[in-house]
Motif scaffolding. Sequence first.
Motif, PDB file in Angstrom:
ATOM      1  N   PHE A  72       0.813  -1.216   0.018  1.00 41.61           N
ATOM      2  CA  PHE A  72      -0.017  -0.096  -0.098  1.00 41.61           C
ATOM      3  C   PHE A  72       1.052   1.353  -0.153  1.00 41.61           C
ATOM      4  CE2 PHE A  72      -2.536   3.219   2.219  1.00 41.61           C
ATOM      5  CZ  PHE A  72      -3.559   3.306   1.376  1.00 41.61           C
ATOM      6  N   LEU A  73       1.970   1.197   0.816  1.00 42.65           N
ATOM      7  CA  LEU A  73       2.916   2.453   0.775  1.00 42.65           C
ATOM      8  C   LEU A  73       3.484   2.673  -0.601  1.00 42.65           C
ATOM      9  CD1 LEU A  73       4.179   4.517   2.476  1.00 42.65           C
ATOM     10  CD2 LEU A  73       5.974   2.930   3.236  1.00 42.65           C
ATOM     11  N   ALA A  74       3.932   1.301  -1.141  1.00 46.98           N
ATOM     12  CA  ALA A  74       4.630   1.465  -2.434  1.00 46.98           C
ATOM     13  C   ALA A  74       3.615   2.092  -3.523  1.00 46.98           C
ATOM     14  CB  ALA A  74       4.799   0.171  -2.984  1.00 46.98           C
ATOM     15  N   PHE A  75       2.188   1.549  -3.267  1.00 46.87           N
ATOM     16  CA  PHE A  75       1.251   2.146  -4.326  1.00 46.87           C
ATOM     17  C   PHE A  75       1.121   3.760  -4.221  1.00 46.87           C
ATOM     18  CE2 PHE A  75      -3.321   3.283  -4.644  1.00 46.87           C
ATOM     19  CZ  PHE A  75      -3.695   2.600  -5.793  1.00 46.87           C
ATOM     20  N   LEU A  76       1.220   4.229  -2.972  1.00 45.58           N
ATOM     21  CA  LEU A  76       1.116   5.724  -2.678  1.00 45.58           C
ATOM     22  C   LEU A  76       2.287   6.385  -3.538  1.00 45.58           C
ATOM     23  CD1 LEU A  76      -0.051   6.170   0.946  1.00 45.58           C
ATOM     24  CD2 LEU A  76      -1.283   6.088  -1.164  1.00 45.58           C
ATOM     25  N   PHE A  77       3.479   5.672  -3.664  1.00 46.05           N
ATOM     26  CA  PHE A  77       4.604   6.376  -3.841  1.00 46.05           C
ATOM     27  C   PHE A  77       4.499   6.333  -5.336  1.00 46.05           C
ATOM     28  CE2 PHE A  77       6.769   6.476   0.061  1.00 46.05           C
ATOM     29  CZ  PHE A  77       7.779   7.368   0.095  1.00 46.05           C
ATOM     30  N   TYR A  78       3.952   5.188  -5.886  1.00 42.23           N
ATOM     31  CA  TYR A  78       3.811   5.189  -7.564  1.00 42.23           C
ATOM     32  C   TYR A  78       2.849   6.313  -7.809  1.00 42.23           C
ATOM     33  CZ  TYR A  78       6.177   0.446  -8.013  1.00 42.23           C
ATOM     34  OH  TYR A  78       7.113  -0.275  -7.997  1.00 42.23           O
ATOM     35  N   ILE A  79       1.796   6.542  -7.083  1.00 41.87           N
ATOM     36  CA  ILE A  79       0.887   7.515  -7.568  1.00 41.87           C
ATOM     37  C   ILE A  79       1.683   8.886  -7.421  1.00 41.87           C
ATOM     38  CG2 ILE A  79      -1.169   8.907  -6.683  1.00 41.87           C
ATOM     39  CD1 ILE A  79      -2.449   6.222  -6.058  1.00 41.87           C
ATOM     40  N   LEU A  80       2.546   8.945  -6.770  1.00 42.06           N
ATOM     41  CA  LEU A  80       2.979  10.365  -6.233  1.00 42.06           C
ATOM     42  C   LEU A  80       4.038  10.542  -7.632  1.00 42.06           C
ATOM     43  CD1 LEU A  80       3.646  12.681  -4.396  1.00 42.06           C
ATOM     44  CD2 LEU A  80       5.523  11.561  -3.508  1.00 42.06           C
ATOM     45  N   ILE A  81       4.672   9.648  -7.929  1.00 39.59           N
ATOM     46  CA  ILE A  81       5.688   9.721  -8.999  1.00 39.59           C
ATOM     47  C   ILE A  81       4.987  10.148 -10.317  1.00 39.59           C
ATOM     48  CG2 ILE A  81       7.347   8.807 -10.457  1.00 39.59           C
ATOM     49  CD1 ILE A  81       8.365   7.281  -7.838  1.00 39.59           C
ATOM     50  N   LEU A  82       3.974   9.564 -10.406  1.00 39.68           N
ATOM     51  CA  LEU A  82       2.980   9.464 -11.859  1.00 39.68           C
ATOM     52  C   LEU A  82       2.289  10.892 -11.808  1.00 39.68           C
ATOM     53  CD1 LEU A  82       1.654   5.819 -12.123  1.00 39.68           C
ATOM     54  CD2 LEU A  82       3.237   6.948 -13.739  1.00 39.68           C
ATOM     55  N   ASP A  83       1.841  11.307 -10.758  1.00 36.19           N
ATOM     56  CA  ASP A  83       1.299  12.435 -10.574  1.00 36.19           C
ATOM     57  C   ASP A  83       2.282  13.682 -10.868  1.00 36.19           C
ATOM     58  OD1 ASP A  83      -1.049  14.160  -9.869  1.00 36.19           O
ATOM     59  OD2 ASP A  83       0.296  14.816  -8.236  1.00 36.19           O
ATOM     60  N   PHE A  84       3.533  13.525 -10.555  1.00 37.84           N
ATOM     61  CA  PHE A  84       4.534  14.649 -10.860  1.00 37.84           C
ATOM     62  C   PHE A  84       4.872  14.684 -12.394  1.00 37.84           C
ATOM     63  CE2 PHE A  84       9.063  15.284 -11.453  1.00 37.84           C
ATOM     64  CZ  PHE A  84       9.241  16.512 -11.211  1.00 37.84           C
ATOM     65  N   GLY A  85       4.738  13.459 -12.968  1.00 37.59           N
ATOM     66  CA  GLY A  85       4.790  13.229 -14.541  1.00 37.59           C
ATOM     67  C   GLY A  85       3.544  14.194 -15.086  1.00 37.59           C
ATOM     68  N   GLU A  86       2.265  13.769 -14.461  1.00 35.86           N
ATOM     69  CA  GLU A  86       1.338  14.480 -14.792  1.00 35.86           C
ATOM     70  C   GLU A  86       1.249  16.079 -14.846  1.00 35.86           C
ATOM     71  OE1 GLU A  86      -1.722  12.520 -16.488  1.00 35.86           O
ATOM     72  OE2 GLU A  86       0.248  11.957 -16.978  1.00 35.86           O
ATOM     73  N   TYR A  87       1.762  16.528 -13.946  1.00 36.52           N
ATOM     74  CA  TYR A  87       2.078  17.913 -13.707  1.00 36.52           C
ATOM     75  C   TYR A  87       2.516  18.644 -14.675  1.00 36.52           C
ATOM     76  CZ  TYR A  87       4.032  22.272 -11.785  1.00 36.52           C
ATOM     77  OH  TYR A  87       4.085  23.739 -11.717  1.00 36.52           O
ATOM     78  N   TRP A  88       3.958  18.023 -15.216  1.00 34.56           N
ATOM     79  CA  TRP A  88       4.492  18.383 -16.113  1.00 34.56           C
ATOM     80  C   TRP A  88       4.076  18.319 -17.399  1.00 34.56           C
ATOM     81  CZ3 TRP A  88       7.915  22.149 -15.689  1.00 34.56           C
ATOM     82  CH2 TRP A  88       8.592  22.208 -14.435  1.00 34.56           C
ATOM     83  N   ARG A  89       3.342  17.041 -17.517  1.00 40.61           N
ATOM     84  CA  ARG A  89       2.837  17.111 -19.060  1.00 40.61           C
ATOM     85  C   ARG A  89       1.835  18.207 -18.970  1.00 40.61           C
ATOM     86  NH1 ARG A  89      -2.067  14.720 -20.765  1.00 40.61           N
ATOM     87  NH2 ARG A  89      -2.532  13.997 -18.874  1.00 40.61           N
ATOM     88  N   HIS A  90       0.646  18.379 -18.041  1.00 43.99           N
ATOM     89  CA  HIS A  90       0.057  19.484 -18.144  1.00 43.99           C
ATOM     90  C   HIS A  90       0.511  20.866 -18.336  1.00 43.99           C
ATOM     91  CE1 HIS A  90      -4.117  21.014 -16.153  1.00 43.99           C
ATOM     92  NE2 HIS A  90      -3.996  21.165 -17.499  1.00 43.99           N
ATOM     93  N   ARG A  91       1.657  21.245 -17.679  1.00 42.18           N
ATOM     94  CA  ARG A  91       2.071  22.293 -17.941  1.00 42.18           C
ATOM     95  C   ARG A  91       2.858  22.578 -19.335  1.00 42.18           C
ATOM     96  NH1 ARG A  91       6.264  24.972 -13.516  1.00 42.18           N
ATOM     97  NH2 ARG A  91       6.163  26.452 -15.406  1.00 42.18           N
ATOM     98  N   LEU A  92       3.297  21.508 -20.176  1.00 37.32           N
ATOM     99  CA  LEU A  92       3.800  21.612 -21.473  1.00 37.32           C
ATOM    100  C   LEU A  92       2.595  21.665 -22.264  1.00 37.32           C
ATOM    101  CD1 LEU A  92       6.408  18.749 -21.202  1.00 37.32           C
ATOM    102  CD2 LEU A  92       6.750  21.222 -21.702  1.00 37.32           C
ATOM    103  N   GLN A  93       1.456  21.189 -21.896  1.00 39.30           N
ATOM    104  CA  GLN A  93       0.149  21.443 -22.739  1.00 39.30           C
ATOM    105  C   GLN A  93      -0.231  22.771 -22.956  1.00 39.30           C
ATOM    106  OE1 GLN A  93      -2.329  18.509 -20.603  1.00 39.30           O
ATOM    107  NE2 GLN A  93      -2.942  17.572 -22.298  1.00 39.30           N
ATOM    108  N   HIS A  94       0.093  23.465 -21.974  1.00 44.13           N
ATOM    109  CA  HIS A  94       0.001  25.086 -21.878  1.00 44.13           C
ATOM    110  C   HIS A  94       0.912  26.013 -22.543  1.00 44.13           C
ATOM    111  CE1 HIS A  94      -3.930  25.438 -19.597  1.00 44.13           C
ATOM    112  NE2 HIS A  94      -3.433  24.004 -19.375  1.00 44.13           N
ATOM    113  N   SER A  95       2.370  25.368 -22.457  1.00 43.07           N
ATOM    114  CA  SER A  95       3.584  26.174 -22.617  1.00 43.07           C
ATOM    115  C   SER A  95       4.046  25.856 -24.180  1.00 43.07           C
ATOM    116  CB  SER A  95       4.555  25.990 -22.091  1.00 43.07           C
ATOM    117  OG  SER A  95       5.011  24.397 -21.854  1.00 43.07           O
ATOM    118  N   LEU A  96       3.526  24.785 -24.812  1.00 36.52           N
ATOM    119  CA  LEU A  96       4.118  24.675 -26.331  1.00 36.52           C
ATOM    120  C   LEU A  96       2.885  24.840 -27.273  1.00 36.52           C
ATOM    121  CD1 LEU A  96       5.664  20.922 -25.683  1.00 36.52           C
ATOM    122  CD2 LEU A  96       6.772  23.446 -25.884  1.00 36.52           C
TER     123      LEU A  96
END
Length: 317
Positions: A132-156
Amino acid sequence: MFDAAVRLYDSFTSWLFQSAVQPALYALGMMEWAEDAFSWMDFFVFGFVQVLVVYAICRPLEAWRPVEHWDDRRVVGTDVAYTLLARLGVLPLMAFVILAGVQAQVAGWIADLGWVAPNLETLVPGLEGRPFLAFLFYILILDFGEYWRHRLQHSLPWWWALHSIHHAQEKMTFWTDDRNHVIDDMIAALWFGGLALLIGVPPGQFPLIVLVLRVAESLSHANVRLSFGQVGERLLVSPRFHRLHHGVLSAGEEGRNFAVLFPVWDMIFRTGDFRRDVFPRTGDPEAPAELVRGGWWRQQVAGTRRLWRALRGPAVG
């Protein structure tokens, strides 16, 4: 917990295939398509579960305390069509057909290299035996990736040409989460799936992670006057927090509140707006009429044209 959920889901899909899909294929003389049919059915069932869970959570909230009331909800119907096509319709099949060959080639190339993707349990010894703790860490890392994808959607510019379909909606509801250009959806799938493969997300946990993020994103788009408070707003993205992102003053390159699940990324990179009790009008003042009021096909065509113009760059005159 994860294994039990996966076993329950696998048992249901196996029963459905054996009791309904397989007999139909046999009657039609199409048993050679059995493997592909099972994959497609799996797409459909998982999509149906996502839509059902999201509706059960978000629709009562929108009825309880809506931000806006509308007499004409036809444009909301377009967003419903987006969701049904994206989760239940032809789009998952298109993605499967297009990406299946690529996935097989990549998997073969990785196997030839002898490379095995690491996972957090092996890289961080403290997580071993704590799924369960590993599950939360996976979500955290993937959410970090989604944050930058979203920023690039606005900046490019070329990516904003696609993503602007999402921001053109002036009557935002939880259905709006799936209001995306097909090309944008495919890029997002490659981005998210590639990162999950890179960090070694276990196959059994991946669908649950997708479901968690799916529910969170739909809730953040909901037409509900809901804030998580001064502390909660900094822990999880709320409908109020994300509505500021969709506000008419936040469209295009001057966006803010890009986080999907955890606002901490907006705090770290100084893109957060934590004003409380602010529920702005949504939409993009610069969006053409076809992106605002057009149907699914009209918006897809308009988005493709905008992408082409963005890729060609400004005309030299």
